[in-house]
Design a protein around this motif. Structure first.
Motif, PDB file in Angstrom:
ATOM      1  N   PHE A  91       0.814  -1.215   0.000  1.00 21.04           N
ATOM      2  CA  PHE A  91       0.000   0.000   0.000  1.00 21.04           C
ATOM      3  C   PHE A  91       0.849   1.267   0.000  1.00 21.04           C
ATOM      4  CE2 PHE A  91      -2.973  -3.218   1.275  1.00 21.04           C
ATOM      5  CZ  PHE A  91      -4.198  -2.789   0.786  1.00 21.04           C
ATOM      6  N   ARG A 105      -1.016   3.603  -1.877  1.00 23.53           N
ATOM      7  CA  ARG A 105      -2.449   3.569  -1.549  1.00 23.53           C
ATOM      8  C   ARG A 105      -2.680   3.835  -0.057  1.00 23.53           C
ATOM      9  NH1 ARG A 105      -5.901   3.837  -5.962  1.00 23.53           N
ATOM     10  NH2 ARG A 105      -4.913   2.765  -7.710  1.00 23.53           N
ATOM     11  N   GLU A 154      -6.368   4.648   1.052  1.00 23.49           N
ATOM     12  CA  GLU A 154      -7.277   3.503   1.200  1.00 23.49           C
ATOM     13  C   GLU A 154      -7.012   2.770   2.520  1.00 23.49           C
ATOM     14  OE1 GLU A 154      -5.786   4.370  -1.496  1.00 23.49           O
ATOM     15  OE2 GLU A 154      -7.213   4.375  -3.170  1.00 23.49           O
ATOM     16  N   PHE A 158     -10.900   2.083  -6.400  1.00 18.40           N
ATOM     17  CA  PHE A 158      -9.601   1.422  -6.569  1.00 18.40           C
ATOM     18  C   PHE A 158      -9.707   0.366  -7.669  1.00 18.40           C
ATOM     19  CE2 PHE A 158      -6.146  -1.151  -4.081  1.00 18.40           C
ATOM     20  CZ  PHE A 158      -5.283  -1.028  -5.165  1.00 18.40           C
ATOM     21  N   GLU A 191      -0.801  -3.827  -9.605  1.00 17.76           N
ATOM     22  CA  GLU A 191      -1.611  -3.640  -8.395  1.00 17.76           C
ATOM     23  C   GLU A 191      -2.638  -4.747  -8.196  1.00 17.76           C
ATOM     24  OE1 GLU A 191      -1.742   0.940  -7.026  1.00 17.76           O
ATOM     25  OE2 GLU A 191      -3.152   0.442  -8.629  1.00 17.76           O
TER      26      GLU A 191
END
Length: 747
Positions: free
Chosen positions: A268, A271, A274, A322, A331
């Motif tokens: 992550f 990210r 998120e 996402f 990803e």
């Protein structure tokens, strides 16, 4: 801690079961004194109050049957101890040998578990108090019978009280369980958020909290399941059992991380937003768990927090974005892990909602619950076999060494008091008795807390005696300090020691005019008794935790092995989750908690055990991660619809178990058989990689056909192969790390 926090802590104490029990104990002890004094028999009331004091230690939370049994045997021990020690004290020739035999014999009863150790303490306490020569009508026999009568009165009193307050006892345990689970989940969130690499302190705190959770769950099982047996199909009891089952599932879901923390940070990296949303959702659930705890403890009306649903909505919305914007193929793993993580959180969310419904519908609707016989299998039972006692008559037994050590220290304290003609020599023995524990670390902690508490209590008592010269005030303060002393013994021993000192001084101030003399002797006796206890534990057959830590490691590894075997069996067979799975999970949690507690004690030992402390902490941490990885694998298989397990899964699991068995053999110093699994693991990795690529190719074909959204079946299969592969690799790495660490450690 500022004044406001102290005040809040004080208010919280007033709501606890310990404070209620302190009031109950004070009432049970004071009533015989008041009644006997009314008829001009004050000494009879004092003897009965002593009986209440001696019988109360074993009255700890648990089923009514176990509490009654504990108090009843405490009465017997108190009566016998008072009778035999009282007669022995009349003879200068017999006193020392008889007391030595009694102290050693009573101490050895502790081999039968925690409640038995409290029963043993009642007998030892009686021996020490018999040296105080408390005035009583008639002979030693009469005094002993009055002590026994006081104990029986307390047994009747506590049974009557149980039927009046049994609901509150269960609710306090449940409230504590929710509070501890919330604390555990919050630490998990902090570990997930922390990207500094400094996670050691958080991991140590996690170990401490899990140990407390295990203790709470054992008591709650005992109370809730035994009441289900006694009250049958009662809606209230059924509701509490269902809530407790949901609570255990929430803990397992909180423990189950899809991948380790370091790997999560890598996945992550781009990210963070998120991941932060998931952590915010987790913290909202933590707050809701605390709210449920408050509802249980304060009996308030439960109110749903709309913020919890809002956090959930944001997480799922972020996942959908996402999924649309993800850069494939780099990803793909991140999105699969992300979805699996929020599925786990979704299950936690559902469990909290289930508890909410049960709280709002007090009686609850008929719902499947374990049969009584099945539920009883989750209770931890203690074997009371005479062979257990005989097996522990050996220097390898920590209880045997503790019994010898305690005998030597108490006899030394008695001889010291007689040699120097101390006014209340039994105070020296009493201080040593309450401080000494089988392990060095616990004794050292008690030593410090007792000294600090006594000094604080003495200072406060001096101030009050200087300002107030009124026996009525002393009487009121004696009752108040008695309640707080009894309330704080388990919660804060330093504070309990301060209140005990205050109580003793106020009681003696009622009986004797020179209060300052009482304070002076109390301080001196406490210092001597504490010093004897500390030196005795350090130099007389000490039990060092670092010498026995390998047994806790071995037990935890074996429990993890059984848990992994149940997980594999369930994946292979599917169907209804068997009771054996839940039992193995319970044992894995308990043994990990025992290991955590043992390490915490080891960390407080002097230099002898510090050479391998860092390595042992790594072993404990890896073992904890192994349990977390096992829970993660088991939870995924339980909450997701999975395909048939392949032989490669079985080979992977066999290699993991072999590593754990290898580790256990090294700990037991048994002959080690090398079992090569390199070829099978390589084949398994190739198989899982090929399956994953096949599924990715199917997804590519879906896109070519114009299907924007991935089909649900393909999503589940992709998620399964990715998550199962990650979990197996993680478990294998952890099992190999554990093996290497154990091979390098000198136990």
């Amino acid at each position: 801690m500022n004044l406001t926090q102290y005040f809040k802590s004080f208010l919280e104490l007033l709501k606890t079961a310990e404070f209620s029990k302190g009031i109950s104990f004070a009432v049970a002890a004071i009533l015989p004194i008041l009644l006997a004094n009314h008829f001009g028999q004050a000494s009879v009331g004092v003897a009965m109050a002593i009986g209440v004091l001696l019988s109360s230690p074993s009255d700890v939370p648990g089923s009514l049957e176990r509490r009654m049994t504990g108090v009843f045997f405490s009465v017997i021990m108190a009566t016998l101890g008072t009778l035999l020690a009282g007669y022995a004290a009349m003879s200068n020739v017999l006193m020392i040998p008889v007391l030595a035999v009694l102290i050693f014999g009573f101490s050895m009863i502790s081999v039968f578990g925690f409640r038995a150790s409290l029963i043993a303490f009642s007998g030892l306490f009686a021996i020490v108090l018999s040296l105080a020569k408390v005035p009583s009508e008639g002979s030693v026999l009469v005094h002993s019978l009055l002590v026994g009568t006081g104990g029986l009165w307390y047994l009747i009193f506590t049974v009557l009280l149980h039927f009046l307050t049994r609901r509150k006892e269960t609710e306090n345990l449940m409230a504590e369980g929710f509070e501890l689970t919330a604390e555990y989940l919050q630490i998990r969130v902090n570990l997930m958020r922390d990207d500094s690499g400094d996670r050691e302190s958080l991991k140590k705190e996690l170990l401490r909290v899990q140990t407390s959770i295990n203790e709470n769950h054992e008591l709650t099982r005992d109370v809730v399941i035994s009441r289900r047996k006694n009250f049958g199909r009662s809606g209230v009891v059924r509701k509490k059992l269902l809530i407790f089952m949901d609570l255990i599932d929430i803990l397992e879901l909180g423990m189950a991380n899809p991948v380790n923390y370091e790997r999560m940070q890598q996945l992550f990296t781009n990210r963070k937003k998120e991941l932060d949303l998931i952590n915010d959702w987790s913290e909202a659930m933590v707050l809701q768990m605390k709210e449920i705890s408050r509802v249980w403890r304060d009996r308030k009306t439960y109110e749903t927090n709309p913020d919890l649903e809002e956090k959930r909505r944001k997480v799922w919305e972020a996942f959908r974005h996402f999924e649309k914007d993800a850069r494939f193929p780099e990803e793909r793993e991140t999105i699969l892990v992300f979805r699996n993580l929020i599925v786990f959180k979704e299950k936690q969310h559902q469990k909290i909602r289930s508890i909410e419904r049960l709280l709002k519908e007090y009686e609850g609707k008929p719902k499947l619950t374990p049969k009584t016989k099945e539920a009883e299998r989750f209770l931890t039972t203690q074997e009371y076999d005479f062979k257990t006692l005989l097996d522990n008559l050996d220097f390898k037994s920590p209880i045997f060494r503790h019994s010898l050590r305690l005998t030597v220290v108490l006899i030394a304290g008695l001889l010291l008091g007689r040699l120097f003609h101390f006014q209340n020599a039994y105070w020296i023995l009493l201080t040593s008795l309450v401080i000494m524990r089988p392990g060095y670390a616990l004794t050292r902690d008690r030593f410090k807390q007792r000294l600090y508490g006594t000094l604080i209590g003495g200072a406060i008592a001096v101030s009050i005696v200087l300002m107030v010269q009124n026996t009525m005030v002393y009487a009121v303060l004696a009752v108040i300090t008695l309640v707080f002393a009894f309330s704080m013994i388990q919660r804060n021993y330093k504070a309990a020691a301060a209140f005990i000192t205050l109580n003793v001084i106020f009681v003696y101030s009622l009986l004797r005019p020179n209060a300052f003399e009482v304070i002076q002797y109390r301080m001196l006796d406490t210092v001597l008794g504490a010093g004897l206890a500390f030196l005795g534990n350090k130099f007389f057959w000490p039990t060092w935790e670092y010498k026995g830590i390998k047994n806790y490691i071995s037990a935890s590894i074996q429990a993890n092995l059984n848990y992994l075997q149940e997980i594999e069996d369930y994946y292979l067979k599917k169907g209804k989750l068997p009771t054996t799975y839940k039992l193995s999970r319970k044992q894995a949690f308990l043994k990990a908690g025992d290991l955590n507690a043992a390490f915490q004690r080891m960390a407080q030992e002097p230099e002898q055990g510090e050479s391998d402390l860092g390595t042992v902490f790594k072993i404990v941490s890896v073992n904890q991660e192994l349990l977390s990885a096992s829970a993660s694998l088991g939870t995924f298989i339980r909450v997701q619809t999975t395909t048939s397990a392949s032989r490669h899964f079985t080979n992977y699991m066999r290699a993991i178990r072999e590593n754990l068995q290898h580790s256990e053999e090294m700990l037991q110093e048994e002959s080690i058989k090398k079992r090569p699994f390199k070829e099978e693991i390589e084949q398994a990795e190739s198989y899982f990689k090929e399956k994953y690529e096949e599924l990715v190719e199917l997804r590519r074909k879906e896109k070519e056909l114009g299907q924007v959204e991935i089909s649900e079946d393909l999503r589940k299969r992709l998620q399964e192969i990715q998550i199962i592969t990650d979990q197996l690799k993680w478990l294998l790495d952890l099992s190999e790390n554990l093996k290497v660490l154990i091979s390098k450690t000198a136990f």
